[in-house]
Design a protein around this motif. Sequence first.
Motif, PDB file in Angstrom:
ATOM      1  N   ASN A  47       0.688  -1.034  -0.159  1.00 10.69           N
ATOM      2  CA  ASN A  47       0.130  -0.114   0.207  1.00 10.69           C
ATOM      3  C   ASN A  47       0.742   1.304  -0.026  1.00 10.69           C
ATOM      4  OD1 ASN A  47      -2.234  -1.598   0.239  1.00 10.69           O
ATOM      5  ND2 ASN A  47      -2.503  -1.460   2.234  1.00 10.69           N
ATOM      6  N   GLN A  48       2.201   0.995  -0.012  1.00 14.32           N
ATOM      7  CA  GLN A  48       3.107   2.282  -0.018  1.00 14.32           C
ATOM      8  C   GLN A  48       3.699   2.519  -1.345  1.00 14.32           C
ATOM      9  OE1 GLN A  48       2.940   3.965   3.005  1.00 14.32           O
ATOM     10  NE2 GLN A  48       1.808   2.084   3.625  1.00 14.32           N
ATOM     11  N   LEU A  49       3.800   3.857  -1.690  1.00 15.41           N
ATOM     12  CA  LEU A  49       4.241   4.280  -3.040  1.00 15.41           C
ATOM     13  C   LEU A  49       5.722   3.483  -2.930  1.00 15.41           C
ATOM     14  CD1 LEU A  49       3.836   6.165  -5.301  1.00 15.41           C
ATOM     15  CD2 LEU A  49       5.140   7.969  -4.076  1.00 15.41           C
ATOM     16  N   PHE A  50       5.939   2.905  -4.155  1.00  9.74           N
ATOM     17  CA  PHE A  50       7.074   2.160  -4.307  1.00  9.74           C
ATOM     18  C   PHE A  50       7.642   0.950  -3.354  1.00  9.74           C
ATOM     19  CE2 PHE A  50       8.436   6.514  -5.899  1.00  9.74           C
ATOM     20  CZ  PHE A  50       8.343   6.288  -7.288  1.00  9.74           C
ATOM     21  N   GLY A  51       6.211   0.926  -2.424  1.00  6.80           N
ATOM     22  CA  GLY A  51       6.724  -0.397  -1.538  1.00  6.80           C
ATOM     23  C   GLY A  51       7.881  -0.053  -0.451  1.00  6.80           C
ATOM     24  N   ILE A  57       3.604  12.692   3.376  1.00  3.53           N
ATOM     25  CA  ILE A  57       2.188  13.120   2.574  1.00  3.53           C
ATOM     26  C   ILE A  57       1.767  14.489   3.321  1.00  3.53           C
ATOM     27  CG2 ILE A  57      -0.362  12.555   2.267  1.00  3.53           C
ATOM     28  CD1 ILE A  57       0.562   9.995   3.039  1.00  3.53           C
ATOM     29  N   GLU A  58       1.800  15.227   2.115  1.00  8.17           N
ATOM     30  CA  GLU A  58       1.293  16.897   2.417  1.00  8.17           C
ATOM     31  C   GLU A  58      -0.087  16.771   2.300  1.00  8.17           C
ATOM     32  OE1 GLU A  58       2.059  21.573   1.348  1.00  8.17           O
ATOM     33  OE2 GLU A  58       2.863  19.936   0.113  1.00  8.17           O
ATOM     34  N   LYS A  59      -1.024  17.276   3.211  1.00 14.53           N
ATOM     35  CA  LYS A  59      -2.483  17.437   2.840  1.00 14.53           C
ATOM     36  C   LYS A  59      -2.800  18.773   2.700  1.00 14.53           C
ATOM     37  CE  LYS A  59      -3.021  13.258   5.879  1.00 14.53           C
ATOM     38  NZ  LYS A  59      -3.713  12.672   6.858  1.00 14.53           N
ATOM     39  N   SER A  60      -4.000  18.871   1.913  1.00  9.52           N
ATOM     40  CA  SER A  60      -4.565  20.285   1.774  1.00  9.52           C
ATOM     41  C   SER A  60      -5.686  20.499   2.897  1.00  9.52           C
ATOM     42  CB  SER A  60      -5.478  20.135   0.635  1.00  9.52           C
ATOM     43  OG  SER A  60      -6.506  19.233   0.748  1.00  9.52           O
ATOM     44  N   THR A  61      -5.919  21.730   3.157  1.00  9.13           N
ATOM     45  CA  THR A  61      -6.956  22.135   4.357  1.00  9.13           C
ATOM     46  C   THR A  61      -8.197  21.160   4.379  1.00  9.13           C
ATOM     47  OG1 THR A  61      -8.149  23.914   2.727  1.00  9.13           O
ATOM     48  CG2 THR A  61      -6.210  24.465   4.247  1.00  9.13           C
ATOM     49  N   SER A  62      -8.687  20.561   3.150  1.00 10.52           N
ATOM     50  CA  SER A  62      -9.755  19.524   3.187  1.00 10.52           C
ATOM     51  C   SER A  62      -9.262  18.145   3.564  1.00 10.52           C
ATOM     52  CB  SER A  62     -10.342  19.298   1.897  1.00 10.52           C
ATOM     53  OG  SER A  62      -9.398  18.744   1.090  1.00 10.52           O
ATOM     54  N   GLY A  63      -7.959  17.917   3.694  1.00  7.45           N
ATOM     55  CA  GLY A  63      -7.473  16.871   4.377  1.00  7.45           C
ATOM     56  C   GLY A  63      -7.087  15.778   3.368  1.00  7.45           C
ATOM     57  N   GLU A  64      -7.239  16.304   1.992  1.00  9.75           N
ATOM     58  CA  GLU A  64      -6.872  15.173   0.966  1.00  9.75           C
ATOM     59  C   GLU A  64      -5.388  15.531   0.713  1.00  9.75           C
ATOM     60  OE1 GLU A  64      -8.903  13.287  -0.758  1.00  9.75           O
ATOM     61  OE2 GLU A  64     -10.275  13.596   0.740  1.00  9.75           O
ATOM     62  N   PRO A  65      -4.752  14.425   0.077  1.00  9.75           N
ATOM     63  CA  PRO A  65      -3.196  14.294  -0.352  1.00  9.75           C
ATOM     64  C   PRO A  65      -3.216  15.296  -1.232  1.00  9.75           C
ATOM     65  CG  PRO A  65      -4.098  12.198   0.357  1.00  9.75           C
ATOM     66  CD  PRO A  65      -5.214  13.022   0.181  1.00  9.75           C
ATOM     67  N   ASP A  66      -2.345  16.136  -1.317  1.00  8.55           N
ATOM     68  CA  ASP A  66      -1.766  17.172  -2.271  1.00  8.55           C
ATOM     69  C   ASP A  66      -0.540  16.613  -2.840  1.00  8.55           C
ATOM     70  OD1 ASP A  66      -3.870  19.193  -2.282  1.00  8.55           O
ATOM     71  OD2 ASP A  66      -2.656  20.416  -1.138  1.00  8.55           O
ATOM     72  N   LEU A  67       0.440  15.974  -2.081  1.00  5.16           N
ATOM     73  CA  LEU A  67       1.661  15.608  -2.542  1.00  5.16           C
ATOM     74  C   LEU A  67       2.228  14.559  -1.761  1.00  5.16           C
ATOM     75  CD1 LEU A  67       4.510  16.561  -4.192  1.00  5.16           C
ATOM     76  CD2 LEU A  67       5.126  17.821  -2.060  1.00  5.16           C
ATOM     77  N   VAL A  68       2.713  13.206  -2.211  1.00 10.75           N
ATOM     78  CA  VAL A  68       3.110  12.177  -1.808  1.00 10.75           C
ATOM     79  C   VAL A  68       4.621  11.959  -2.141  1.00 10.75           C
ATOM     80  CG1 VAL A  68       2.709   9.572  -1.215  1.00 10.75           C
ATOM     81  CG2 VAL A  68       0.818  11.190  -1.643  1.00 10.75           C
ATOM     82  N   ILE A  69       5.755  12.260  -1.368  1.00 11.80           N
ATOM     83  CA  ILE A  69       7.029  11.795  -1.478  1.00 11.80           C
ATOM     84  C   ILE A  69       7.306  10.484  -0.651  1.00 11.80           C
ATOM     85  CG2 ILE A  69       9.284  12.896  -1.133  1.00 11.80           C
ATOM     86  CD1 ILE A  69       8.089  15.632  -0.872  1.00 11.80           C
ATOM     87  N   SER A  70       8.186   9.687  -1.567  1.00  6.83           N
ATOM     88  CA  SER A  70       8.655   8.493  -0.899  1.00  6.83           C
ATOM     89  C   SER A  70       9.996   8.214  -1.324  1.00  6.83           C
ATOM     90  CB  SER A  70       7.598   7.276  -1.683  1.00  6.83           C
ATOM     91  OG  SER A  70       8.194   6.221  -1.017  1.00  6.83           O
ATOM     92  N   GLU A  71      10.740   7.174  -0.436  1.00  9.27           N
ATOM     93  CA  GLU A  71      12.017   6.701  -0.858  1.00  9.27           C
ATOM     94  C   GLU A  71      11.965   5.625  -1.945  1.00  9.27           C
ATOM     95  OE1 GLU A  71      15.794   5.525  -0.499  1.00  9.27           O
ATOM     96  OE2 GLU A  71      14.894   6.917   0.638  1.00  9.27           O
ATOM     97  N   SER A  72      12.605   5.853  -3.068  1.00 14.78           N
ATOM     98  CA  SER A  72      12.492   5.212  -4.362  1.00 14.78           C
ATOM     99  C   SER A  72      13.329   3.840  -4.410  1.00 14.78           C
ATOM    100  CB  SER A  72      12.634   5.931  -5.526  1.00 14.78           C
ATOM    101  OG  SER A  72      14.057   6.460  -5.467  1.00 14.78           O
TER     102      SER A  72
END
Length: 72
Positions: A47-51, A57-72
């Motif tokens: 379930n994680q980006l690139f496993g 995860i940066e979330k907007s004021t609505s709580g939705e993810p705006d940006l997801v950064i992961s170890e690649s």
Amino acid sequence: MSSASAPSFTLRYFPAPGLSETIRLLLTAAKVNWQEEHPEWPAEKSNQLFGRLPVLIEKSTSGEPDLVISES
């Protein structure tokens, strides 16, 4: 961690310093609102980006993810 009501960042990593310690220190120094999650591993690996962790995860004021950064 910050005490504001809704987090604007979520950091996913194991409950240990490791690769995420610099991220924790930067979020704290920047005084941004953040929380930490510790996914069950290896069950949550797919379930994680690139496993991989850490995942930030940066979330907007609505709580939705705006940006997801992961170890690649």
